[in-house]
Design a protein around this motif. Structure first.
Motif, PDB file in Angstrom:
ATOM      1  N   PHE A  82       0.865   9.642  -0.433  1.00 58.98           N
ATOM      2  CA  PHE A  82       1.487   8.371  -0.777  1.00 58.98           C
ATOM      3  C   PHE A  82       2.990   8.524  -0.844  1.00 58.98           C
ATOM      4  CE2 PHE A  82       0.702   4.152  -2.207  1.00 58.98           C
ATOM      5  CZ  PHE A  82       1.825   3.818  -2.948  1.00 58.98           C
ATOM      6  N   ARG A 106       8.632  -3.498   6.111  1.00 60.71           N
ATOM      7  CA  ARG A 106       8.429  -2.565   5.010  1.00 60.71           C
ATOM      8  C   ARG A 106       8.136  -3.340   3.736  1.00 60.71           C
ATOM      9  NH1 ARG A 106      10.327   2.666   5.513  1.00 60.71           N
ATOM     10  NH2 ARG A 106      10.644   3.062   7.700  1.00 60.71           N
ATOM     11  N   PRO A 107       6.860  -3.570   3.467  1.00 58.42           N
ATOM     12  CA  PRO A 107       6.573  -4.316   2.235  1.00 58.42           C
ATOM     13  C   PRO A 107       6.845  -3.436   1.021  1.00 58.42           C
ATOM     14  CG  PRO A 107       4.637  -4.086   3.622  1.00 58.42           C
ATOM     15  CD  PRO A 107       5.675  -3.193   4.169  1.00 58.42           C
ATOM     16  N   PRO A 108       6.959  -4.035  -0.139  1.00 62.07           N
ATOM     17  CA  PRO A 108       7.082  -3.217  -1.347  1.00 62.07           C
ATOM     18  C   PRO A 108       5.787  -2.464  -1.593  1.00 62.07           C
ATOM     19  CG  PRO A 108       6.886  -5.518  -1.903  1.00 62.07           C
ATOM     20  CD  PRO A 108       7.012  -5.452  -0.420  1.00 62.07           C
ATOM     21  N   LYS A 109       5.862  -1.406  -2.383  1.00 63.85           N
ATOM     22  CA  LYS A 109       4.659  -0.634  -2.703  1.00 63.85           C
ATOM     23  C   LYS A 109       3.722  -1.518  -3.505  1.00 63.85           C
ATOM     24  CE  LYS A 109       6.944   3.755  -2.851  1.00 63.85           C
ATOM     25  NZ  LYS A 109       7.655   4.682  -3.647  1.00 63.85           N
ATOM     26  N   SER A 147      -0.028  -0.541   0.225  1.00 60.62           N
ATOM     27  CA  SER A 147       1.186  -0.195   0.951  1.00 60.62           C
ATOM     28  C   SER A 147       1.972   0.831   0.163  1.00 60.62           C
ATOM     29  CB  SER A 147       2.023  -1.466   1.129  1.00 60.62           C
ATOM     30  OG  SER A 147       3.386  -1.144   1.128  1.00 60.62           O
ATOM     31  N   ASP A 148       2.551   1.811   0.876  1.00 60.79           N
ATOM     32  CA  ASP A 148       3.385   2.770   0.172  1.00 60.79           C
ATOM     33  C   ASP A 148       4.842   2.617   0.562  1.00 60.79           C
ATOM     34  OD1 ASP A 148       3.124   5.838   2.143  1.00 60.79           O
ATOM     35  OD2 ASP A 148       3.304   3.753   2.731  1.00 60.79           O
ATOM     36  N   GLY A 149       5.203   1.451   1.067  1.00 64.51           N
ATOM     37  CA  GLY A 149       6.606   1.202   1.345  1.00 64.51           C
ATOM     38  C   GLY A 149       7.053   1.635   2.724  1.00 64.51           C
ATOM     39  N   SER A 150       6.168   2.243   3.511  1.00 62.50           N
ATOM     40  CA  SER A 150       6.579   2.667   4.849  1.00 62.50           C
ATOM     41  C   SER A 150       6.185   1.608   5.856  1.00 62.50           C
ATOM     42  CB  SER A 150       5.928   4.004   5.192  1.00 62.50           C
ATOM     43  OG  SER A 150       4.544   3.835   5.299  1.00 62.50           O
ATOM     44  N   GLU A 151       6.437   1.888   7.152  1.00 62.99           N
ATOM     45  CA  GLU A 151       6.256   0.815   8.124  1.00 62.99           C
ATOM     46  C   GLU A 151       4.823   0.630   8.573  1.00 62.99           C
ATOM     47  OE1 GLU A 151       8.107   3.452   8.862  1.00 62.99           O
ATOM     48  OE2 GLU A 151       7.062   4.472  10.473  1.00 62.99           O
ATOM     49  N   GLN A 183      13.435  -1.056   1.510  1.00 58.72           N
ATOM     50  CA  GLN A 183      12.280  -1.962   1.478  1.00 58.72           C
ATOM     51  C   GLN A 183      12.722  -3.336   1.030  1.00 58.72           C
ATOM     52  OE1 GLN A 183       9.451  -0.551  -1.259  1.00 58.72           O
ATOM     53  NE2 GLN A 183       9.722   1.549  -0.551  1.00 58.72           N
TER      54      GLN A 183
END
Lengths: 193, 174, 459
Positions: free
Chosen positions: A66, C386-389, C409-413, A87
């Motif tokens: 993660f 890149r959504p927020p976590k 989501s972990d913030g990546s693409e 982000q």
């Protein structure tokens, strides 16, 4: 009941079972200790104020990578890296993955009488990857738990017949774990590619 | 004078070549297909077989659901590694002459499912005669592929030789 | 399963009692079977024609959707979602996109909601047509199948008009849809519905009071409402047992709370009720679409089409390259037909204004630097949405029941975990209970009414 009332109702009844709770984006979520799972699930089903008669979904998440995805560069040989763009900011951030354990088993419940939903998250260590089975309360959990076993390798104690459901018997490994490469094939017949 | 059968074949006479052509014509216009349908391509297969795009006009409108009675195996839809032994068994159970049509890009090359569960093209496990790519292919394309198959059947009978299936390049062995 | 002989006494009218020893037979209704839709294996223990025990084996079409979703970016998952429930692909697209939009915390313009609802309902009609047609064909009513596929072709023509493809459409995007409805959509849509209603009336006439169909379908495959809820069954299957749970009414999303429609609910929980519920649902879906077409708000037109001149696309690009932005300021490009409906004039009505999520219209992408940056930031490798976590669960009403997407989501693409809650998985897990005790021939209508779609069951 709205999400915060739901959380309060369960936290009030089982104060030492719940380690964390939030209602990010309106989804009431509770992080439970695994030994309290069956008790809490029975309370959710039988308490008239909660009335969760549907076990909608049962799945697992592997949190081992993660936030650790490397930022991709264009031409990695040139040494020029790409700084990850920021982000989209969130005024009310998510608390983060539950605990330090590798897996988390996620349960989604729904009540047709009160029309509310709840998510339970049970963190599971990698060394001792097992939780109690919910097949006594909801027979629909049977196949869902078999799938979680097949894909992640999480054992469900008390399950009547825990065997693979989507993959075939000779398959080794658990595909949805993060350390299983996406195109590692184990064909029964034919070449490996 | 002892004229053996092999002598007859080496000197094709007018009658035998006409007979072969007639057999080829009869075989190509009476295809008994075994539709081995698994996934989304099955919807386009149904659309091709039904009234709008009618495959019955080509003589192929009669699916036989037993491999013993079929001569063309239409493999329609993604084949996973769990399904592959079943497909191989069905193919082995069919009697000669038989042809195989790979319908849809998942059966041709695996499509965009490059993962642990999918066979990357059924030509890794059986010889294929006609490839119909598309995800899913439009019914017009399916009919085009069917006409190519019919041409192949006719040529095979006229020439007496079954053309060898195209060799698959050995680029990703192991 | 054991196969010990069981003695049965046939105490018919005579004084003699013949002791017949029968042995149970294990029958493999294997994966390559026409009535099993190709990929289910039922191992049944039969005593004569009666099924004593059954075991269902699935997984023959496992294509690793959830693993593939972790390797591509958020918009790249949409083609994979098409192939989940491949007879109603737009509902899957919509479910996934709304889940990611909930994760991002954005919402699409109202017209976009209406467009998504219209296409979802058309997809639902095609799904029910395929299900009822295939079931009827397996019971011998081949004509009904041909009629329903004919109606499905008219609806697929409509879908092709809007999206460009018949089956695997990839129409929704995170933050909007690909293109607006074409200007001449309403009339063909109403005509297609007229044809569909004719087909439904004919099929009803052929099936509803047909002795053979009714005998095979009434009283077979019964399940009670409590059992169905315990197994997690939703959708028309659950509504045929008497419990009325429909995600569109109980947890409304998009604009379903503004549209008035009814939910058909059965009572007996057998195959006949499921058939009737599906037929009625198709009619209700057509009513929803007609309502939505009347109430859809006209989209905001960014460019005044009378004065804004249409410019050939190549000319616009050339003008922009030499910096002559003023010449193309108020223009909209005449672009290739595949970009119809997604031009600058329609853009605000089909996609949310959030720059970090949706691609700019082509006029801006080629015409000014802001559009170019927006395109770059979303498309190039290493960048992207890149959504927020966080984690969300979003349910929509699929044709088979509640189709839920759980996205982490972990913030990546690319998404960290995408889980599909497949509606027919729950129904299939209850299948052994429904066929045990019945006869071998009852498996066919029961399994047909399950509407097992392999892409969704095995993912």
């Amino acid at each position: 009941m709205n999400p915060s009332e739901l959380i309060e109702a369960i936290q009030g009844r089982f104060p030492d079972a719940v380690t964390q709770s939030h209602a990010w984006r309106g989804d009431a979520t509770l992080v439970l200790r695994s030994e309290f799972l069956v008790e809490v699930a029975r309370y959710l089903k039988e308490a008239p104020a909660l009335g969760m008669n549907f076990l909608m979904d049962l799945t697992a998440v592997d949190y081992s990578t993660f936030g650790k995805k490397p930022a991709l560069g264009f031409f990695s040989s040139s040494g020029v890296g790409v700084r990850s763009p920021a982000q989209i900011p969130d005024p009310d951030p998510w608390p983060g993955p539950p605990g330090r354990s590798r897996f988390a088993v996620v349960y989604h419940f729904f009540s047709t009488a009160h029309k509310h939903r709840l998510r339970l998250v049970v963190p599971v260590e990698e060394s001792e990857a097992s939780v109690d089975s919910l097949t006594d309360l909801w027979p629909g959990a049977n196949w869902l738990e078999r799938e979680a076993w097949d894909m992640f390798g999480i054992e469900f104690r008390g399950h009547p017949d825990l065997k693979r459901i989507l993959m075939y018997e000779g398959f080794e490994g658990h595909p949805l774990r993060k350390d299983y490469p996406v195109n590692k094939r184990q064909p029964l017949i034919g070449p490996v590619n | 004078m002892n004229v053996g059968a092999s002598d007859m074949q080496r000197q094709p006479s007018f009658l035998t070549s006409r007979l072969n052509e007639a057999i080829g014509w009869a075989r190509k216009f009476s295809i008994f297909q075994y539709p081995f349908v698994t996934a989304c391509c099955g919807m386009e297969y149904m659309a091709t077989a039904c009234s709008h795009y009618d495959v019955d006009r080509f003589g192929a409108g009669f699916p036989r659901f037993s491999p013993r009675q079929a001569d063309v195996l239409f493999v329609v839809g993604t084949i996973s590694h769990k399904m592959a032994p079943v497909l191989e068994r069905i193919h082995d159970q069919m009697a000669e002459p038989k042809w195989v049509v790979a319908f849809g890009v998942c059966t041709c090359t695996g499509g965009f499912y490059d993962n642990y569960a999918t066979v990357m093209g059924i030509d890794t496990i059986m010889p294929v005669d006609v490839y119909i790519p598309g995800c899913p292919p439009r019914p017009e394309m399916v009919l085009d592929g069917l006409i190519k198959l019919q041409q192949k059947i006719q040529d095979q009978h006229t020439s007496g030789v079954r053309p060898a299936p195209e060799a698959r390049p050995k680029i990703m062995e192991g | 399963m054991d196969t010990t002989p069981n003695p049965t006494a046939s105490a018919a009218a005579g004084a003699e009692i013949n002791e017949l020893e029968t042995r149970d037979m294990l029958l493999n209704i294997g994966p390559a079977h026409p009535a099993m839709h190709g990929i289910i294996r039922i191992v049944a223990k039969l005593d004569g024609e009666e099924i004593k025990d059954a075991e269902v084996e699935i997984g023959y079409l496992h294509r690793a959707f959830e693993k593939m979703a972790e390797t591509v970016d958020y918009n790249g998952v949409i083609p994979y979602t098409d192939r989940l429930n491949y007879v109603s692909p737009l509902i899957n697209n919509m479910g996934y996109c709304m889940a990611v939009e909930k994760l991002l915390g954005i919402s699409v313009p109202e017209r976009c909601h209406y467009v998504r609802v219209i296409l979802s309902e058309i997809s639902r009609i095609t799904d029910h047509l395929t299900c009822v047609g295939a079931t009827a064909m397996e019971l011998g009513a081949f004509t009904v199948f041909l009629y329903m596929i004919k109606a499905r072709e008219f609806l697929w023509d409509l879908v092709e008009k809007v999206t460009g493809a018949r089956l695997t459409v990839t129409y929704c995007r995170v933050g909007g849809v690909k293109a607006d409805l074409p200007d001449d959509f309403v009339q063909p849509c109403l005509e297609a519905f007229k044809e569909t209603r004719k087909v439904l009336a004919e099929s009803r006439q052929l099936l509803e009071r047909n002795r053979i169909f009714v005998d095979r379908v009434e009283g077979t495959g019964v399940i009670s409402a409590d059992d169905a809820i315990a197994y997690g069954i939703t959708g028309p299957f659950l509504r045929a047992t008497g419990a009325d749970y429909d995600v569109r009414k109980d947890c409304p999303y998009a604009v379903y709370d503004r549209l008035s429609f009814e939910i058909p609910v059965g009572s007996r929980g057998d195959n006949m009720d499921r058939f009737l519920v599906r037929m009625e649902e198709m009619e209700q879906s057509m009513l929803i679409v007609e309502q939505a077409l009347r109430e859809i708000p006209p989209g905001p037109i960014l460019v005044d089409v009378e004065t804004g001149r249409p410019i050939p696309a190549a000319e616009m690009v050339d003008l922009a390259k030499v910096g002559n932005i003023a010449a193309i300021q108020g223009g909209c490009a005449v672009a290739c037909p595949t970009l119809e409906g997604s031009g600058r004039d329609k853009h605000l009505s089909i996609a949310t204004g959030e720059k970090r999520v949706v691609l700019p219209p082509k006029e801006d992408g080629y015409g000014n630097i802001e559009g170019l940056m927006q395109q770059f930031k979303l498309v190039m490798m290493g960048h992207g949405i890149r959504p927020p976590k966080g984690e969300v669960y979003f349910p929509v009403e699929g044709a088979n029941g509640e189709l839920g997407f759980y996205v982490v989501s972990d913030g990546s693409e690319s998404a960290y975990r995408v889980r599909v809650r497949p509606p027919c998985f729950a129904i299939m897990s209850a299948l052994p209970q429904m066929i045990v005790g019945g006869m071998m021939a009852d498996v066919v209508p029961t399994f047909g009414s399950v509407n097992m779609i392999g892409g969704e069951l095995d993912r």
